[in-house]
Enzyme design. Sequence first.
Site, PDB file in Angstrom:
ATOM      1  N   TYR A   4      48.904 -54.579  42.684  1.00  0.00           N
ATOM      2  CA  TYR A   4      49.321 -52.982  42.448  1.00  0.00           C
ATOM      3  C   TYR A   4      49.654 -52.981  40.882  1.00  0.00           C
ATOM      4  CZ  TYR A   4      50.127 -52.406  47.302  1.00  0.00           C
ATOM      5  OH  TYR A   4      50.201 -52.256  48.639  1.00  0.00           O
ATOM      6  N   ASP A  49      43.487 -47.908  46.919  1.00  0.00           N
ATOM      7  CA  ASP A  49      43.656 -47.176  48.147  1.00  0.00           C
ATOM      8  C   ASP A  49      45.031 -46.649  48.222  1.00  0.00           C
ATOM      9  OD1 ASP A  49      44.590 -49.373  48.989  1.00  0.00           O
ATOM     10  OD2 ASP A  49      43.185 -49.295  50.554  1.00  0.00           O
ATOM     11  N   HIS A  62      43.419 -50.253  53.967  1.00  0.00           N
ATOM     12  CA  HIS A  62      44.730 -50.508  53.676  1.00  0.00           C
ATOM     13  C   HIS A  62      45.140 -50.668  55.322  1.00  0.00           C
ATOM     14  CE1 HIS A  62      47.585 -51.074  50.381  1.00  0.00           C
ATOM     15  NE2 HIS A  62      48.539 -51.289  51.403  1.00  0.00           N
TER      16      HIS A  62
END
Lengths: 508, 508, 508, 508
Positions: free
Chosen positions: D239, D267, D358
């Site tokens: 991330y 995403d 995800h």
Amino acid sequence: MSGKVFTGQEVAQHNTRESCWIIVHGKVYDVTEFLPEHPGGSKIILKYAGKDATAEYDPIHPPDAITKNLPPEKQLGSVDLNTVEKVEIVVREEDKLRQERFALRPSMSEILTLHDFEAIARQIMNEKAWAYYSSAADDEITIRENHAAYHRIWFRPRILKNVTHVDWSTKILGLPSSMPIYITATALGKLGHPDGELNLTRAAAKHGIIQMIPTLASCSFDEIVDAAAPGQNQFLQLYVNKEREITKKFVQHAEKRGIKGLFITVDAPQLGRREKDMRQKFEAEEPDEMERNNEKVDRSQGAARAISSFIDPGLCWEDMAWFKSITKMPLILKGVQCWEDALQAYDEGLAGVVLSNHGGRQLDFARSGIEVLVEVVAKLEEKRGLRFPNDKFALFVDGGVRRATDVIKAVALGATAVGIGRPFLYAFSTYGQEGVEKALQILHDEFEMNMRLLGAPTLKDVVRDMVDASSVHQHIVAVPDDRLFHQNYEGIAGAQLRAAAKEQKARM
Amino acid sequence: MSGKVFTGQEVAQHNTRESCWIIVHGKVYDVTEFLPEHPGGSKIILKYAGKDATAEYDPIHPPDAITKNLPPEKQLGSVDLNTVEKVEIVVREEDKLRQERFALRPSMSEILTLHDFEAIARQIMNEKAWAYYSSAADDEITIRENHAAYHRIWFRPRILKNVTHVDWSTKILGLPSSMPIYITATALGKLGHPDGELNLTRAAAKHGIIQMIPTLASCSFDEIVDAAAPGQNQFLQLYVNKEREITKKFVQHAEKRGIKGLFITVDAPQLGRREKDMRQKFEAEEPDEMERNNEKVDRSQGAARAISSFIDPGLCWEDMAWFKSITKMPLILKGVQCWEDALQAYDEGLAGVVLSNHGGRQLDFARSGIEVLVEVVAKLEEKRGLRFPNDKFALFVDGGVRRATDVIKAVALGATAVGIGRPFLYAFSTYGQEGVEKALQILHDEFEMNMRLLGAPTLKDVVRDMVDASSVHQHIVAVPDDRLFHQNYEGIAGAQLRAAAKEQKARM
Amino acid sequence: MSGKVFTGQEVAQHNTRESCWIIVHGKVYDVTEFLPEHPGGSKIILKYAGKDATAEYDPIHPPDAITKNLPPEKQLGSVDLNTVEKVEIVVREEDKLRQERFALRPSMSEILTLHDFEAIARQIMNEKAWAYYSSAADDEITIRENHAAYHRIWFRPRILKNVTHVDWSTKILGLPSSMPIYITATALGKLGHPDGELNLTRAAAKHGIIQMIPTLASCSFDEIVDAAAPGQNQFLQLYVNKEREITKKFVQHAEKRGIKGLFITVDAPQLGRREKDMRQKFEAEEPDEMERNNEKVDRSQGAARAISSFIDPGLCWEDMAWFKSITKMPLILKGVQCWEDALQAYDEGLAGVVLSNHGGRQLDFARSGIEVLVEVVAKLEEKRGLRFPNDKFALFVDGGVRRATDVIKAVALGATAVGIGRPFLYAFSTYGQEGVEKALQILHDEFEMNMRLLGAPTLKDVVRDMVDASSVHQHIVAVPDDRLFHQNYEGIAGAQLRAAAKEQKARM
Amino acid sequence: MSGKVFTGQEVAQHNTRESCWIIVHGKVYDVTEFLPEHPGGSKIILKYAGKDATAEYDPIHPPDAITKNLPPEKQLGSVDLNTVEKVEIVVREEDKLRQERFALRPSMSEILTLHDFEAIARQIMNEKAWAYYSSAADDEITIRENHAAYHRIWFRPRILKNVTHVDWSTKILGLPSSMPIYITATALGKLGHPDGELNLTRAAAKHGIIQMIPTLASCSFDEIVDAAAPGQNQFLQLYVNKEREITKKFVQHAEKRGIKGLFITVDAPQLGRREKDMRQKFEAEEPDEMERNNEKVDRSQGAARAISSFIDPGLCWEDMAWFKSITKMPLILKGVQCWEDALQAYDEGLAGVVLSNHGGRQLDFARSGIEVLVEVVAKLEEKRGLRFPNDKFALFVDGGVRRATDVIKAVALGATAVGIGRPFLYAFSTYGQEGVEKALQILHDEFEMNMRLLGAPTLKDVVRDMVDASSVHQHIVAVPDDRLFHQNYEGIAGAQLRAAAKEQKARM
């Protein structure tokens, strides 16, 4: 086999992993060295070490399995059965209930459809047998799809044909058959009924139907052939052995015994994971026992895996020439699942193919035979100009058939005949040979009715235009439901009796 | 019929298979020789040997059935009914409950839709009657598809049309009808109500609707015609008899009595296997009795099979010329199921066809009438340049209709009118003639509403573009569900009242 | 209205069909001659003959309904309320329970989605109110399809867009809106909450959303306009009266009051049969009462029919010129359901259309607005070269929206904004104005999230390629299930806790 | 961190919003100023003000989270743990039951499929952990679709291939893998098991599988890398932090530690609304508490939102050049959902993409990875002439995989390998590291079986023609059911045991 005669006491001393003898049908075998090789795991044999294993052995082995698998010197001799302590078979509570229910079977005259045999069988069969017969691969999607695919095919019947006389007899590989069906090969018939596959042989004779004898029958091949009526035709289903000589001997023996077609199974290089069958194993055991034997239990993967380790995963197209060299029987591949392989079978000069996924017991998400049929017919016409049904190259399908209408759909789409398996197993598991006869009679009645309703006096009149199969290739899964929306939606209710309406209020 | 008068005692002596007399409506018949021919099996007759069979006979035979089927010499004479022992009708426990529920029917003002009659009928009708009316072929796929197919057709309504006045009256074969529907033929009306088909005749008169009289009515043909109001139009549904003279007499009699259209049933060379109906038979009997009579019971295959053995499976296109030679009534084929046959009917100069699968009671997996309509309209335009609705060649559909919207969809797609059957049976089985009137009133109200909402002042404005039928040919079956996945998935829950949330915790 | 003041006793004497006075909000009306004209039937008025009908009157009539419908001479004067006997409102048992549950509403912070308001409303709302709000036409297929259609549309999100700032504000008919939604018109707000539509007005102001005022509001038009904040924009939904002068007055008054758009309802020339609403009527009454009043009960067809008889079914395209002549407000047709009518609206120079089926309350099997949108956008581009969203000709949709993702799908497909109705009714029925604010806040949060996840910084970036709507026109009904097969199939079970496994055995 | 040592009493005095100290792992932190910034809301911290928060802190924070987020001066020193009052962890009733059930887990030998771990996990995991792991976005449509999409893809197996030896090993980004799968990144492993992600690391080593390390692991990055066996390959999921320097440091550290591929999550610019997770929050609290703290509770939106506020929604294509400048690791985008973005990733010179939504946790109605794969393969061939699987540009998919057949379908359609997440979480939540090993063993067994049954000796033989994916793009929702019709329809019943039939009668 030595002529020696043992006493029960002598045998009973060999009750350990280090020296393990068992009794089967009055003969004594030393299976000590065989323990690690036993496909069903050593644990189940050790349970009978020094004892009579016949009752456990019988339903899941062909009678000659033990003599074929043990070297002669391990076949020690006979035993005086009077001296053998009776093995008390512990029947599980659940199976007792099932036996009690057996007496409550409805009168056979109440059996109206092939489904009915299954409805009864599910309640009265021995749990292990039911698990073995009814189980299928993985999530059991394909076994259900096999039946469901027929529901995507609809009829376009014709009217004002003279159907006073209707005739649904046909020829299969040149042999007469009273219906466009045959009894396909299924293993372990004695799990369902003491007479096993002989129930099928005898009923087939009465109804003029061809039986395909399974390699993994509970009865021996010769028992089944011997049970045939004069002139009765039989096919043979073949699992090819890693040792080709064994297979050659078997095939040539079969040909000599008058078998009329050899169906070589090609969709089972390894037998499938059938979890219902596997899970049944664990449920039958005490948890404590399982804990202690984790490793061994791990190897007991249901009946299917226990009986199949001899099958050769190396079987390939090159073997076809060899088969032609050892037999003159027509050769049919059982388990073809796409047009490319059907085409190759045709080009190899074989007599036909069975479009089948092994009753959904092998590869989950394999397509149904009836769906593959549509593809095969189209492509073999395009590539080789063939029209079906075709005498030179027969297309068969099996899997999921429960009604004559299913069969008629297959015929309309180009099949020569359809194999039916499980319904006959359930028929004899509930009513023996008579059950199978009744099943065939039901199909007979359904054929008569539906040939009339279709406007088809004979099978030749059952043509492609009589069905709409345009949805057959659709594999639809609905979008997952919107739970919150559905929970909130209050369904509309119809008119109610006054009492009902009042009571409903009272309950709120 | 001899003028002889017997006593009950005399008749009572002929109570065996060897000499079997029965009393029906005060007449005495010797049915000994007829026993093996009785389509419903001999057993049911033998139950009444030497006794009065009227109560059993009435609902499933037209009044003149016995005199038509027995040679005159077997019609022995009359009986003094005072001397006849009353046959005590044993009412089954379940049927008693049903009769009790009858009193709990909701006020008719609470009946809002055609569905409501069925909801009540299911609870209060005699079990046998319910089974006969509601049953259908095999797995009952087609009966449900008949209704479901309408759900694949959606509306494209128009706006800003002046719909102050809407008019949904039409002409059917040139005859005025207050709605584009007619009451189609259904058998055995007295099973549901003592007045049987007369309920329909009288309600049809009140609402300006055409009734199609069934060959297998419980009331006799003439009773039904006599019950018609002056100027009321009726059609006749015809099962063609193996003995064509009987049919000829019947048809010519009908024409003389003023019947305006002859609907020849062509989808029933043999009546279907309706297992709900067949099974009901067994449930009504004691198991012991069944055991003893296995063979005979085997032949009792429900009401449907009991009444239809006279139907000619040899009926064919060649017979059409003969029909034209014996009557001037418009000829319509009832039960056409593909465009090829509709085209041939047109080419033969017939007046129309009913696209129907006999209410799902014959061939399972026959497509719905509304689906076939789409195919027929397209092909008859392509092949013969016809446009529908068409005065010269009428297309009708029946099966599955419950709402005026269903009818309107059919009209938009080219139908002249739609036949409705079971809903009216349920209407009179629950509320008699008034029930049928209410059913017609409901349709009336729905038509008014929906013509307005569609923006169609008259039926001529109900055109093809008003519906989207692009999904009508889809025959989808979802991929079987993945049980393990679904068992594991924990649905999301919405907000809850506090009490509910607490209680739910407590329960865990 | 005369200045006369009556006593309760005087009024109470006029309690018969022959002389029927009622009190509403302290005024006395002679409704004797109005009885047969009352859209809700005379019975409900007679129940209050001579009494104070205010509590019954209020939630289903706009305050000025009675003065508009009665001639001045029937408006007799006032009453001294102290002298009027209190009408004891009999609260039904079920409604008492619902009131008790009201106190158990969860904390508003537990409300996570728009669905949640409905889940609570269903349990705590007055039964009649719930029936009126939640009911829809016929079999309620369309109301559910409205939501379901969104599930056939899936996203094609983009990645690696800078979505630090996302902005989903827009303009609707040139007016700013904080989201691409508006509160669409729904009738009878006071059924759910004493403040009725004012809850919506106030919440809309707080969130910068436009409210469409319904013709059939429980609050009067002016009350609602008066409740608006300075600068707050409102639209007006219009049912066109058979007497055009009434409509003209209303429209011109609205324009003067600052209404910014006139949405003319064109999908309701007659209000639909909503059986849940109709059935509720009967359930609320004593059966005896119903029996005696069959005819009258027959006329009470739920709240919907009671309030709508003034609507003109003669409204047509020709009226559009007249509308343009009486107002300068943008004219939008509400209830367009096919591209042909959208095209005509464009060609007539109107400002837009709402693709809507009236929340599924009118014509069952009308397609969803979102499905029609796809067709309209394609055809208006093809025929007139238009691209959407379009400032000159706005496309709106309503029906079935519960999530911001639904709205975003509509925008991607070309809609300017989406109307939301029932969710806000449920929001104020459970939590009043705060509930509506919370509902808007939830949508706000969902928009923020989903704009980011889609990779769309502004609504302009929400484009056609972001959705796959290729399945939107599919209207699928699965082939009816094969019950016998499914009953026989034994689902596979996953692993179980030991206790569970044992218990399950015990139960067998 | 100061070297100062506090007593428990000293810390305990700082138990207010005005001065709030907490203890974590024996260290004392002043979090007063951090309270409003805490992503999980201040309330949860205040609960531990002046106390030891370690037990609550551990499972949802990586060990170094607190030191990374607090300035050094707020890291006050250590505490003598003997002087700290034990925080009594109140275990909820439900969670006690769950702990009891833990002891009833079945023997691992009874675990037959990946589904089984989930079946057990659902019953024994801590409620909060189960909610966090199992929850997904909005209505949880996509999470289920991820699995369902595989059911729309069917096999076309080949026969008569020599499959004595089958080999399903492969290379992933040039690294050997024993199967075409990898363990994908999932957050908060310690919620399910005290060893958290280390269970995965160790099992992966044993089975020759690559683990992708999550940014949001419960174990620190270095712990996980340290746990790797010599030569074991690991990837890193990233991330991207709003502060790019933090990310740069992290990436370069990872590269130094030997990470072989960097999977950048694209995403999740904001973490999704997972209502099951959010709702769990409320259920765990007392209603009174919630009332008083409405605002604060409002901010606690489940575990997901609590841990993710650092993620940069501004990440965009322009950042790719920067990534290339800071690392030589292959760069893969995780979360691509349409061909356009896959193409751009290729054109940017990246090493591959993961087609993923995800795990259904972000945008509801995002399509499944397997569906997107079909589109990507077709378009990248069309636009750039690529064939897949492709060494230069790898396509991965994840989401919904439960069987080796799922993986094989993906490989046939062009994927290099498939990521599996939740099943391994459930495996270690129920059986720790051994559970993960068993899961991998099950996959191993399934691969062996299914490669044979497909007729594919190696993965290179698993080709496009082996699957039929023609229904993959269908997003079907059935037309809502017709409740009145279905309520009326009486299903047909099969044959029944006599007892059952009698009992059923008795009940009526």
